[in-house]
Design an enzyme around this catalytic site. Structure first.
Site, mmCIF file in Angstrom:
data_model
loop_
_atom_site.group_PDB
_atom_site.id
_atom_site.type_symbol
_atom_site.label_atom_id
_atom_site.label_comp_id
_atom_site.label_asym_id
_atom_site.label_seq_id
_atom_site.Cartn_x
_atom_site.Cartn_y
_atom_site.Cartn_z
ATOM 1 N N ASP A 94 -38.580 -49.536 -52.296
ATOM 2 C CA ASP A 94 -38.301 -50.964 -52.097
ATOM 3 C C ASP A 94 -39.400 -51.588 -51.236
ATOM 4 O OD1 ASP A 94 -37.251 -53.526 -51.363
ATOM 5 O OD2 ASP A 94 -35.245 -52.783 -51.804
ATOM 6 N N SER A 138 -35.208 -58.450 -53.928
ATOM 7 C CA SER A 138 -34.776 -57.173 -54.513
ATOM 8 C C SER A 138 -33.610 -57.330 -55.481
ATOM 9 C CB SER A 138 -34.352 -56.200 -53.408
ATOM 10 O OG SER A 138 -35.444 -55.887 -52.599
ATOM 11 N N PHE A 311 -22.873 -42.090 -45.889
ATOM 12 C CA PHE A 311 -23.269 -41.406 -44.655
ATOM 13 C C PHE A 311 -23.387 -42.303 -43.423
ATOM 14 C CE2 PHE A 311 -24.986 -39.150 -48.361
ATOM 15 C CZ PHE A 311 -24.297 -37.950 -48.219
ATOM 16 N N GLU A 354 -33.522 -44.572 -54.747
ATOM 17 C CA GLU A 354 -34.280 -45.568 -53.996
ATOM 18 C C GLU A 354 -34.638 -45.132 -52.573
ATOM 19 O OE1 GLU A 354 -34.024 -50.248 -52.681
ATOM 20 O OE2 GLU A 354 -32.265 -48.999 -52.400
ATOM 21 N N ASP A 359 -38.876 -51.349 -47.237
ATOM 22 C CA ASP A 359 -38.719 -52.807 -47.185
ATOM 23 C C ASP A 359 -38.208 -53.296 -45.831
ATOM 24 O OD1 ASP A 359 -38.453 -55.442 -48.682
ATOM 25 O OD2 ASP A 359 -36.400 -55.150 -47.992
ATOM 26 N N HIS A 363 -40.100 -55.735 -43.074
ATOM 27 C CA HIS A 363 -39.516 -57.005 -42.625
ATOM 28 C C HIS A 363 -39.578 -57.130 -41.096
ATOM 29 C CE1 HIS A 363 -38.173 -58.861 -46.297
ATOM 30 N NE2 HIS A 363 -37.468 -57.812 -46.662
ATOM 31 N N ASP A 400 -40.093 -52.720 -56.358
ATOM 32 C CA ASP A 400 -39.524 -53.966 -56.871
ATOM 33 C C ASP A 400 -40.435 -55.161 -56.595
ATOM 34 O OD1 ASP A 400 -38.988 -53.585 -54.171
ATOM 35 O OD2 ASP A 400 -36.880 -54.162 -54.286
ATOM 36 N N HIS A 401 -41.126 -55.114 -55.446
ATOM 37 C CA HIS A 401 -42.012 -56.208 -55.053
ATOM 38 C C HIS A 401 -42.895 -55.711 -53.935
ATOM 39 C CE1 HIS A 401 -39.645 -56.494 -51.437
ATOM 40 N NE2 HIS A 401 -38.551 -56.480 -52.186
ATOM 41 N N HIS A 479 -41.676 -61.005 -48.361
ATOM 42 C CA HIS A 479 -42.205 -60.209 -49.474
ATOM 43 C C HIS A 479 -43.554 -60.768 -49.905
ATOM 44 C CE1 HIS A 479 -37.822 -59.090 -50.719
ATOM 45 N NE2 HIS A 479 -38.184 -58.550 -49.576
HETATM 46 ZN ZN LIG Z 1 -36.858 -57.235 -48.591
#
Ligand SMILES: [Zn+2]
Ligand SMILES: *[C@@H]1O[C@H](CO)[C@@H](O)[C@H](O)[C@H]1NC(C)=O
Ligand SMILES: *[C@@H]1O[C@H](CO)[C@@H](O)[C@H](O)[C@H]1NC(C)=O
Ligand SMILES: *[C@@H]1O[C@H](CO)[C@@H](O)[C@H](O)[C@H]1NC(C)=O
Length: 525
Positions: A94, A138, A311, A354, A359, A363, A400-401, A479
């Site tokens: 991601d 996403s 988890f 994934e 990601d 961020h 995804d990006h 992103h």
């Molecule tokens: Zn993101």
């Protein structure tokens, strides 16, 4: 010298050295000066031009010519694999843009190294924009690479007729689109989903959910947007009771809070009185539920038909925040278990796996965490390729990006990727090799009062949570809109070459596996 005096001395020395490395600014009308700065004659760093990881011989023509020849030989020896793919595994990093996985090579030994998926024979580029926005999220991208159509930002498993937060349009099932997990299960295969984020997060939700807003992870969120009793099912509910979710046989990730009412579980965020995990357990005594790595390792697969592993309350911890005794399994461990479990179906399987925290780390401008999560994804892909046959199992690894993540400044070979560069900006303060166009670290690295950058080398301390400089303030870094790479190995992997729209990916996987995706073609047609 006392510690304080020594620190002051070193800081002064560093400033003097950086100042010495910095070139005087070009005059505004001096074109030649500015052109010379485009590709500067680099000065030595205070420690010199050291190349501790230099490969023996990589300063000779022979080394590079042989390397070129070997690559051609490998390509010539490659045979097109046009077998039907019994199994399809889709790995997603991601937010893993090209700068992200390129920079991660530094962590596995140097720029000459390859991450496991970078060794795959076929590579392409995926165009990631959404129907309504250029730089996507996403949610709409999951709809593209899992369901085969582009959609609106923030929406999952629905056509572009549904705009974000449209509570009426989501109830119209004509607008729903289904993922390749359903196409696979319709063909008698098993399907599963594994992630390091909440299993109700945007990417994994693309496997099994239809929603007008990625944030509708539980009923409380849905009620906020659509009112009470709207009849709009939340994402967690769809994992347990939905048409696709209720048939998945292997599910792993975090997000326990979205499955249980707050009155039944202190950290629960549902308000409809449900305990969806309990519901799942009661559906069949062959439905296994595990909450820790130990429970997962002790689970005897021969006694169960489905496995749900949750988890943590929210996302799983970053790999760098865990240790040997961690309660959560690694992505590689979950991958191994998923393949072992799903391989029991003679018809084959589809699984989505994934590495979701690349990601979230970006961020927060936390590049150390982000790049380490890429290495973890690489280990998981490596395990999957080892455990399966290239003859009958198609593995695709992509993102995804991208992110607003920059890898720049002419660092020397052998340099720590998290270090500074020899190219020194006009303010005479160091530049880090890694930085962001925007994000929450802005205020840490920029002294707003004095309108100047702080020396970033004094703020990047070696901690796993180190942030890297951002040039515009944002609560959360954004992103990026650049294409992401697609790596493929196994049957019909050669389809994945070229530059194509992201939504093409599941159609190519379906073609390779001969699944019905609403199109008529298939590898054995
Ligand atoms: Zn993101
Ligand atoms: C449901 O969606 C379809 C496709 O967008 C549309 O043609 C139809 O009118 C919608 N039905 C209702 C009841 O809104
Ligand atoms: C609830 O969340 C808190 C804070 O994250 C955590 O310390 C606690 O262990 C959680 N409770 C349960 C029952 O898991
Ligand atoms: C798992 O269960 C099966 C069937 O009950 C049993 O035959 C097998 O010995 C068990 N395996 C382990 C490792 O306990």
């Amino acid at each position: 010298m006392s510690y304080a005096r020594r620190t002051l001395f070193l800081a002064t020395l560093a400033c003097v050295l950086y100042a010495a490395l910095a070139l005087p600014p070009c005059a505004r009308d001096d074109e030649d000066c500015r052109e010379s700065r485009m590709h500067p004659d680099l000065p030595d760093l205070p420690q010199g031009r050291i190349l501790p990881r230099k490969i023996d011989g990589d300063d000779t023509n022979d080394y590079w010519r042989n390397q070129g020849k070997e690559f051609i030989q490998t390509k010539m020896a490659q045979k097109l694999n046009t077998q039907k793919a019994k199994n399809v595994i889709l790995f997603l990093g991601d937010g893993m843009g090209l700068t992200t996985h390129s920079a991660a090579r530094n962590l596995i030994g140097g720029e000459e190294q390859y991450l496991s998926f970078e060794k795959f024979s076929y590579t392409g580029l995926s165009k990631t924009y959404a129907v309504d926005i250029i730089v996507p999220d996403s949610a709409n991208t999951a709809t593209a690479y899992l369901c085969g159509v582009k959609a609106m930002e923030g929406t999952i498993g629905v056509s572009a007729q549904v705009e974000r937060d449209d509570c009426a349009a989501i109830l119209n099932t004509t607008n729903h689109v289904y993922s390749i997990a359903k196409w696979a299960m319709d063909a008698g295969k098993s399907a599963g989903v594994v992630t390091t984020t909440r299993i109700t997060h945007a990417s994994p939700a693309g496997v099994y959910a239809h929603t007008a807003d990625r944030d509708w992870e539980d009923d409380t969120e849905v009620d906020t947007w659509c009112g009470a009793n709207s009849g709009v099912p939340d994402i967690a509910y769809q994992l347990i009771n939905g048409e696709v979710g209720s048939k998945l046989s292997f599910m792993m990730g975090g997000g326990k809070r979205h499955f249980i009412d707050s009155k039944l579980y202190a950290n629960g965020t549902r308000s409809d009185g449900l305990d969806l995990i309990d519901q799942y357990k009661k559906l069949s005594d062959r439905n296994a539920f595990v909450e820790s790595r130990t429970e997962l390792n002790n689970l005897n697969f021969s006694n169960v038909d489905r496995v749900l592993g949750i988890f943590s309350d929210s996302h799983l911890q970053y790999h760098l925040e865990t240790d040997e005794n961690s309660r959560q399994p690694t992505l590689e461990e979950m991958t191994r278990k998923a393949i072992e479990f799903l391989s029991r179906n003679e018809e084959g399987y589809f699984i989505f796996i994934e590495g979701g925290r690349i990601d979230t780390a970006h961020h927060d401008n936390m590049a150390r965490l982000a790049l380490d999560e890429v290495v973890e994804l690489s280990k998981a892909v490596n395990a999957a390729r080892e455990l399966t046959s290239e003859e009958d199992t198609l593995i695709v690894a992509t993102a995804d990006h991208s992110h607003a993540f920059s890898y720049s400044g002419y660092p020397y070979r052998g340099n720590d990727i998290f270090g500074r560069t020899p190219a020194t900006p006009l303010d005479k303060k160091p530049l880090m090799t890694l930085s962001y166009a925007n994000g929450p670290s802005f205020e840490k690295f920029y002294d707003v009062t004095n309108k100047e950058r702080r020396d970033p080398t004094t703020l990047v301390t070696g901690d796993v949570h180190d942030q890297f400089p951002a040039t515009a303030p944002f609560d959360s870094e954004t992103h990026g809109g650049d294409d992401v790479a697609v790596f493929a190995s196994g049957p019909w992997a050669h389809l994945f070459t070229g530059v194509y729209e992201q939504n093409t990916i599941p159609h190519m996987m379906a073609y390779a596996s001969c699944l019905s995706d609403g199109l008529t073609v298939c590898s054995t047609a």
